[in-house]
Design a protein around this motif. Structure first.
Motif, mmCIF file in Angstrom:
data_model
loop_
_atom_site.group_PDB
_atom_site.id
_atom_site.type_symbol
_atom_site.label_atom_id
_atom_site.label_comp_id
_atom_site.label_asym_id
_atom_site.label_seq_id
_atom_site.Cartn_x
_atom_site.Cartn_y
_atom_site.Cartn_z
ATOM 1 N N PRO A 1 0.717 -1.387 -0.015
ATOM 2 C CA PRO A 1 0.162 0.013 0.019
ATOM 3 C C PRO A 1 0.833 1.157 0.095
ATOM 4 O O PRO A 1 0.468 2.028 -0.717
ATOM 5 N N GLU A 2 1.870 1.364 0.698
ATOM 6 C CA GLU A 2 2.511 2.640 0.694
ATOM 7 C C GLU A 2 3.498 2.647 -0.453
ATOM 8 O O GLU A 2 3.760 3.786 -1.057
ATOM 9 N N ILE A 3 4.122 1.545 -0.923
ATOM 10 C CA ILE A 3 4.611 1.486 -2.423
ATOM 11 C C ILE A 3 3.853 1.892 -3.359
ATOM 12 O O ILE A 3 4.143 2.932 -4.225
ATOM 13 N N ASP A 4 2.889 1.488 -3.534
ATOM 14 C CA ASP A 4 1.726 2.026 -4.489
ATOM 15 C C ASP A 4 1.366 3.546 -4.375
ATOM 16 O O ASP A 4 1.226 4.213 -5.462
ATOM 17 N N ASN A 5 1.165 3.943 -3.183
ATOM 18 C CA ASN A 5 0.802 5.141 -2.976
ATOM 19 C C ASN A 5 2.195 6.266 -3.380
ATOM 20 O O ASN A 5 1.670 7.244 -4.319
ATOM 21 N N LYS A 6 3.188 5.712 -3.162
ATOM 22 C CA LYS A 6 4.394 6.538 -3.733
ATOM 23 C C LYS A 6 4.474 6.583 -5.281
ATOM 24 O O LYS A 6 4.722 7.509 -5.832
ATOM 25 N N ILE A 7 4.240 5.205 -5.845
ATOM 26 C CA ILE A 7 4.042 5.344 -7.219
ATOM 27 C C ILE A 7 2.949 6.069 -7.880
ATOM 28 O O ILE A 7 3.168 6.984 -8.710
ATOM 29 N N ASN A 8 1.816 6.400 -7.280
ATOM 30 C CA ASN A 8 0.746 7.057 -7.811
ATOM 31 C C ASN A 8 1.071 8.483 -7.694
ATOM 32 O O ASN A 8 0.653 9.116 -8.412
ATOM 33 N N GLU A 9 1.919 8.952 -6.669
ATOM 34 C CA GLU A 9 2.187 10.385 -6.373
ATOM 35 C C GLU A 9 2.960 10.769 -7.647
ATOM 36 O O GLU A 9 2.937 12.208 -7.965
ATOM 37 N N VAL A 10 3.910 9.936 -8.277
ATOM 38 C CA VAL A 10 4.886 10.478 -9.162
ATOM 39 C C VAL A 10 4.435 10.111 -10.688
ATOM 40 O O VAL A 10 5.069 10.571 -11.547
ATOM 41 N N SER A 11 3.449 9.012 -10.885
ATOM 42 C CA SER A 11 3.236 8.971 -12.051
ATOM 43 C C SER A 11 1.691 9.508 -12.474
ATOM 44 O O SER A 11 0.788 9.034 -12.273
ATOM 45 N N ASP A 12 2.097 10.493 -13.289
ATOM 46 C CA ASP A 12 1.012 11.442 -13.879
ATOM 47 C C ASP A 12 0.146 10.338 -15.022
ATOM 48 O O ASP A 12 0.794 10.017 -15.892
ATOM 49 N N ASN A 13 -1.094 10.393 -14.789
ATOM 50 C CA ASN A 13 -1.846 9.794 -15.710
ATOM 51 C C ASN A 13 -1.737 8.212 -15.895
ATOM 52 O O ASN A 13 -2.450 7.425 -16.495
ATOM 53 N N TRP A 14 -1.101 7.645 -14.958
ATOM 54 C CA TRP A 14 -0.812 6.169 -15.001
ATOM 55 C C TRP A 14 -0.635 5.692 -13.657
ATOM 56 O O TRP A 14 0.334 5.306 -12.924
ATOM 57 N N ALA B 1 11.722 -2.112 -7.714
ATOM 58 C CA ALA B 1 12.775 -0.984 -7.543
ATOM 59 C C ALA B 1 12.230 -0.296 -6.460
ATOM 60 O O ALA B 1 13.175 0.483 -5.959
ATOM 61 N N VAL B 2 11.016 0.404 -6.295
ATOM 62 C CA VAL B 2 10.767 1.311 -5.494
ATOM 63 C C VAL B 2 11.061 0.745 -4.165
ATOM 64 O O VAL B 2 11.773 1.665 -3.242
ATOM 65 N N TYR B 3 10.750 -0.414 -3.732
ATOM 66 C CA TYR B 3 11.030 -0.898 -2.551
ATOM 67 C C TYR B 3 12.727 -0.704 -2.333
ATOM 68 O O TYR B 3 13.201 -0.437 -1.171
ATOM 69 N N GLU B 4 13.398 -1.382 -3.552
ATOM 70 C CA GLU B 4 14.882 -0.871 -3.352
ATOM 71 C C GLU B 4 15.398 0.366 -3.131
ATOM 72 O O GLU B 4 16.276 0.617 -2.328
ATOM 73 N N ILE B 5 14.634 1.335 -3.823
ATOM 74 C CA ILE B 5 15.292 2.700 -3.751
ATOM 75 C C ILE B 5 14.647 3.465 -2.386
ATOM 76 O O ILE B 5 15.578 3.971 -1.730
ATOM 77 N N GLN B 6 13.570 2.915 -2.022
ATOM 78 C CA GLN B 6 13.086 3.687 -0.907
ATOM 79 C C GLN B 6 13.330 2.920 0.306
ATOM 80 O O GLN B 6 13.393 3.672 1.648
ATOM 81 N N MET B 7 13.642 1.746 0.578
ATOM 82 C CA MET B 7 13.381 0.812 1.829
ATOM 83 C C MET B 7 14.644 -0.115 1.978
ATOM 84 O O MET B 7 14.830 -0.818 3.115
ATOM 85 N N ASP B 8 15.419 -0.189 1.017
ATOM 86 C CA ASP B 8 16.626 -1.093 0.978
ATOM 87 C C ASP B 8 17.786 -0.342 0.876
ATOM 88 O O ASP B 8 18.216 -0.070 -0.142
ATOM 89 N N GLU B 9 18.636 0.054 2.001
ATOM 90 C CA GLU B 9 19.756 0.637 1.993
ATOM 91 C C GLU B 9 20.867 -0.122 1.294
ATOM 92 O O GLU B 9 21.919 0.675 1.002
#
Length: 145
Positions: free
Chosen positions: A72-85, A101-109
């Protein structure tokens, strides 16, 4: 086993999530790991997953569980940055790659941002459509700008 091969196995397991509910994912993990064991019994199958160590299997399982717990958190982040998609409009392959990839970028140091994006683009080339590579790269680039 190379990290990219481990990531590909994580992708394959996460992709199953779109066809099974989260309660069934434990069983899916077991099926997948059983399949890995079966590959060892058939040497004619040329597949690197048969070389996965216990430590690598644990990495795959833990990463998949962490991503599922944070969808849910990952999808919210994706929805925030992806215009019209929004995630609801994305192909299952592209969405699964982007979630990983978002998990790796945001949550995996342990994974540098550029590596996460590059590996996602490589997965998109292998499993996505002709447009997936550019789409995945475009969405993910917004996480590091």
């Amino acid at each position: 086993m190379k990290r990219s091969q481990i990531r590909e196995n994580i992708f394959k397991l996460l992709f199953r999530l779109d066809f099974h509910n989260s309660e069934d994912m434990k069983e899916q993990l077991n099926f997948y790991l059983d399949d890995i064991g079966l590959v060892q019994d058939y040497p004619e199958i040329k597949d690197d997953i048969s070389k996965m160590t216990l430590e690598e299997k644990e990495l795959v399982i833990n990463t998949v569980k962490n991503i599922i717990d944070n969808i849910p958190e990952i999808d919210n982040k994706i929805n925030e940055v992806s215009d019209n998609w929004k995630t609801s409009r994305m192909t299952k392959v592209d969405l699964t790659i982007i979630r990983l990839a978002v998990y790796e970028i945001q949550m995996d140091e342990n994974v540098p941002d550029k590596v996460a994006i590059n590996e996602a683009v490589e997965l998109a080339k292998m499993y996505g459509t002709d447009k997936s590579k550019a789409f995945v790269n475009g969405v993910l680039s917004r996480f590091v700008d």
